[in-house]
Motif scaffolding. Structure first.
Motif, PDB file in Angstrom:
ATOM      1  N   ARG A  10       0.831  -1.217   0.000  1.00 15.52           N
ATOM      2  CA  ARG A  10       0.000   0.000   0.000  1.00 15.52           C
ATOM      3  C   ARG A  10       0.862   1.263   0.000  1.00 15.52           C
ATOM      4  N   HIS A  11       1.995   1.177   0.699  1.00 12.83           N
ATOM      5  CA  HIS A  11       2.925   2.318   0.696  1.00 12.83           C
ATOM      6  C   HIS A  11       3.483   2.528  -0.714  1.00 12.83           C
ATOM      7  N   ARG A  12       3.868   1.429  -1.364  1.00 12.20           N
ATOM      8  CA  ARG A  12       4.401   1.504  -2.729  1.00 12.20           C
ATOM      9  C   ARG A  12       3.364   2.058  -3.701  1.00 12.20           C
ATOM     10  N   LEU A  13       2.127   1.586  -3.533  1.00 12.72           N
ATOM     11  CA  LEU A  13       1.049   2.031  -4.414  1.00 12.72           C
ATOM     12  C   LEU A  13       0.803   3.529  -4.231  1.00 12.72           C
ATOM     13  N   ASP A  14       0.845   3.986  -2.989  1.00 15.91           N
ATOM     14  CA  ASP A  14       0.680   5.400  -2.701  1.00 15.91           C
ATOM     15  C   ASP A  14       1.807   6.211  -3.345  1.00 15.91           C
ATOM     16  N   LEU A  15       3.047   5.713  -3.207  1.00 10.75           N
ATOM     17  CA  LEU A  15       4.198   6.379  -3.841  1.00 10.75           C
ATOM     18  C   LEU A  15       4.013   6.431  -5.348  1.00 10.75           C
ATOM     19  N   TYR A  16       3.553   5.325  -5.907  1.00 15.02           N
ATOM     20  CA  TYR A  16       3.348   5.264  -7.358  1.00 15.02           C
ATOM     21  C   TYR A  16       2.359   6.330  -7.801  1.00 15.02           C
ATOM     22  N   HIS A  17       1.212   6.385  -7.118  1.00 15.91           N
ATOM     23  CA  HIS A  17       0.185   7.350  -7.496  1.00 15.91           C
ATOM     24  C   HIS A  17       0.661   8.788  -7.327  1.00 15.91           C
ATOM     25  N   ARG A  18       1.476   9.034  -6.296  1.00 15.96           N
ATOM     26  CA  ARG A  18       1.937  10.403  -6.033  1.00 15.96           C
ATOM     27  C   ARG A  18       3.085  10.831  -6.937  1.00 15.96           C
ATOM     28  N   GLU A  19       4.066   9.947  -7.105  1.00 10.72           N
ATOM     29  CA  GLU A  19       5.282  10.340  -7.829  1.00 10.72           C
ATOM     30  C   GLU A  19       5.327   9.881  -9.282  1.00 10.72           C
ATOM     31  N   THR A  20       5.001   8.614  -9.511  1.00  9.55           N
ATOM     32  CA  THR A  20       5.162   8.077 -10.857  1.00  9.55           C
ATOM     33  C   THR A  20       4.080   8.588 -11.797  1.00  9.55           C
ATOM     34  N   HIS A  21       2.967   9.023 -11.239  1.00 13.27           N
ATOM     35  CA  HIS A  21       1.908   9.611 -12.059  1.00 13.27           C
ATOM     36  C   HIS A  21       2.463  10.762 -12.904  1.00 13.27           C
ATOM     37  N   GLU A  22       3.381  11.506 -12.324  1.00  6.89           N
ATOM     38  CA  GLU A  22       4.001  12.628 -13.040  1.00  6.89           C
ATOM     39  C   GLU A  22       4.806  12.139 -14.246  1.00  6.89           C
ATOM     40  N   VAL A  23       5.430  10.969 -14.099  1.00  2.00           N
ATOM     41  CA  VAL A  23       6.200  10.382 -15.205  1.00  2.00           C
ATOM     42  C   VAL A  23       5.259  10.056 -16.366  1.00  2.00           C
ATOM     43  N   VAL A  24       4.124   9.444 -16.027  1.00  2.61           N
ATOM     44  CA  VAL A  24       3.119   9.107 -17.044  1.00  2.61           C
ATOM     45  C   VAL A  24       2.661  10.383 -17.757  1.00  2.61           C
ATOM     46  N   ALA A  25       2.418  11.431 -16.981  1.00  4.02           N
ATOM     47  CA  ALA A  25       1.946  12.696 -17.555  1.00  4.02           C
ATOM     48  C   ALA A  25       2.969  13.310 -18.516  1.00  4.02           C
ATOM     49  N   VAL A  26       4.251  13.230 -18.154  1.00  2.88           N
ATOM     50  CA  VAL A  26       5.304  13.789 -19.023  1.00  2.88           C
ATOM     51  C   VAL A  26       5.339  13.055 -20.361  1.00  2.88           C
ATOM     52  N   TYR A  27       5.322  11.719 -20.313  1.00  2.00           N
ATOM     53  CA  TYR A  27       5.398  10.953 -21.561  1.00  2.00           C
ATOM     54  C   TYR A  27       4.117  11.081 -22.384  1.00  2.00           C
ATOM     55  N   ALA A  28       2.978  11.230 -21.699  1.00  2.00           N
ATOM     56  CA  ALA A  28       1.721  11.478 -22.422  1.00  2.00           C
ATOM     57  C   ALA A  28       1.828  12.810 -23.158  1.00  2.00           C
ATOM     58  N   GLY A  29       2.410  13.807 -22.478  1.00  2.41           N
ATOM     59  CA  GLY A  29       2.591  15.118 -23.086  1.00  2.41           C
ATOM     60  C   GLY A  29       3.509  15.092 -24.300  1.00  2.41           C
ATOM     61  N   ARG A  30       4.446  14.151 -24.302  1.00  2.00           N
ATOM     62  CA  ARG A  30       5.359  14.014 -25.451  1.00  2.00           C
ATOM     63  C   ARG A  30       4.739  13.204 -26.584  1.00  2.00           C
ATOM     64  N   GLY A  31       3.573  12.622 -26.306  1.00  2.00           N
ATOM     65  CA  GLY A  31       2.892  11.844 -27.342  1.00  2.00           C
ATOM     66  C   GLY A  31       3.457  10.466 -27.583  1.00  2.00           C
ATOM     67  N   ILE A  32       4.177   9.902 -26.584  1.00  2.00           N
ATOM     68  CA  ILE A  32       4.752   8.559 -26.788  1.00  2.00           C
ATOM     69  C   ILE A  32       4.195   7.537 -25.797  1.00  2.00           C
ATOM     70  N   LEU A  33       3.120   7.900 -25.077  1.00  2.00           N
ATOM     71  CA  LEU A  33       2.525   6.984 -24.105  1.00  2.00           C
ATOM     72  C   LEU A  33       1.509   6.070 -24.790  1.00  2.00           C
ATOM     73  N   VAL A  34       1.654   4.763 -24.556  1.00  2.00           N
ATOM     74  CA  VAL A  34       0.727   3.762 -25.073  1.00  2.00           C
ATOM     75  C   VAL A  34       0.092   3.082 -23.868  1.00  2.00           C
ATOM     76  N   SER A  35      -1.172   3.421 -23.566  1.00  2.00           N
ATOM     77  CA  SER A  35      -1.858   2.831 -22.409  1.00  2.00           C
ATOM     78  C   SER A  35      -2.496   1.507 -22.791  1.00  2.00           C
ATOM     79  N   VAL A  36      -2.306   0.511 -21.905  1.00  2.66           N
ATOM     80  CA  VAL A  36      -2.810  -0.838 -22.159  1.00  2.66           C
ATOM     81  C   VAL A  36      -3.609  -1.306 -20.952  1.00  2.66           C
ATOM     82  N   ASP A  37      -4.752  -1.941 -21.203  1.00  8.88           N
ATOM     83  CA  ASP A  37      -5.559  -2.521 -20.134  1.00  8.88           C
ATOM     84  C   ASP A  37      -4.781  -3.701 -19.554  1.00  8.88           C
ATOM     85  N   GLY A  38      -4.351  -3.546 -18.286  1.00  7.72           N
ATOM     86  CA  GLY A  38      -3.541  -4.577 -17.639  1.00  7.72           C
ATOM     87  C   GLY A  38      -4.344  -5.523 -16.771  1.00  7.72           C
TER      88      GLY A  38
END
Length: 196
Positions: A143-171
């Motif tokens: 749960r701590h890792r998941l919280d970190l992911y949502h708080r910090e790594t979300h920004e990584v996803v946003a940056v790559y989405a902004g660059r137009g190279i993000l490919v989202s897949v239903d996992g």
């Protein structure tokens, strides 16, 4: 010459999917998690320092992670391409990776994001803890890792989405079906992408 990054929350199946996607594109997988675990079990200086963070479910500090990844990206087997798993996880690491790749005249071609509901991720982690006996897979650490992911790594996803190279897949669901979806999505994306 395919350079990919796979990203997703803890328990999203990144490791499993990374292996399958890399095999399909005939490129090596670079997993920071595996590198950390190897260093921890071998009790290398990096491993001893990294263990302090991993045991608490925290991210290993950027300076340690950056140095480790930089060395690995210079290896000859990665020159034709690679699939990064577990890096970058923070915005400063994105900049560091950009610099590492630019110094070799490269850039990322696509970023694969695996998405699944938190409840499904938690069930997967509990299953993995039982099957693999991994001490770092407790509910609290997850749960701590998941919280970190949502708080910090979300920004990584946003940056790559902004660059137009993000490919989202239903996992969600069956791993082989996820693999099929991911490979199809990446191939479609790469086919439409125009090289500069």
């Amino acid at each position: 010459m395919t350079r990919l990054l796979i990203i997703g929350a803890p328990g999203s199946g990144k490791g499993t999917q990374a292996v399958q996607i890399a095999k399909h594109f005939r490129i090596p997988t670079v997993s920071t998690g595996e590198i950390f675990r190897t260093n921890v079990s071998d009790e290398t200086p990096l491993g001893v320092e990294a263990a302090k963070y991993l045991d608490d479910g925290a991210f290993v500090p950027d300076h340690l992670t950056n140095a480790l990844v930089k060395d690995r990206l210079l290896d000859a087997d990665l020159q034709p391409g690679f699939l990064l798993d577990g890096y970058p996880r923070t915005a400063p690491q994105i900049m560091e990776l950009d610099n590492m790749l630019a110094s070799q005249g490269h850039r990322l071609d696509a970023v694969v994001e695996l998405r699944a509901p938190d409840s499904e991720l938690e069930q997967r982690m509990l299953r993995r803890a039982k099957e693999q006996g991994r001490k770092d897979d407790t509910i609290e650490v997850f749960r701590h890792r998941l919280d970190l992911y949502h708080r910090e790594t979300h920004e990584v996803v946003a940056v790559y989405a902004g660059r137009g190279i993000l490919v989202s897949v239903d996992g969600s669901g069956d791993p082989s079906a996820i693999t099929t979806r991911a490979i199809a999505a990446v191939e479609k994306f790469l086919a439409t992408r125009v090289s500069p």
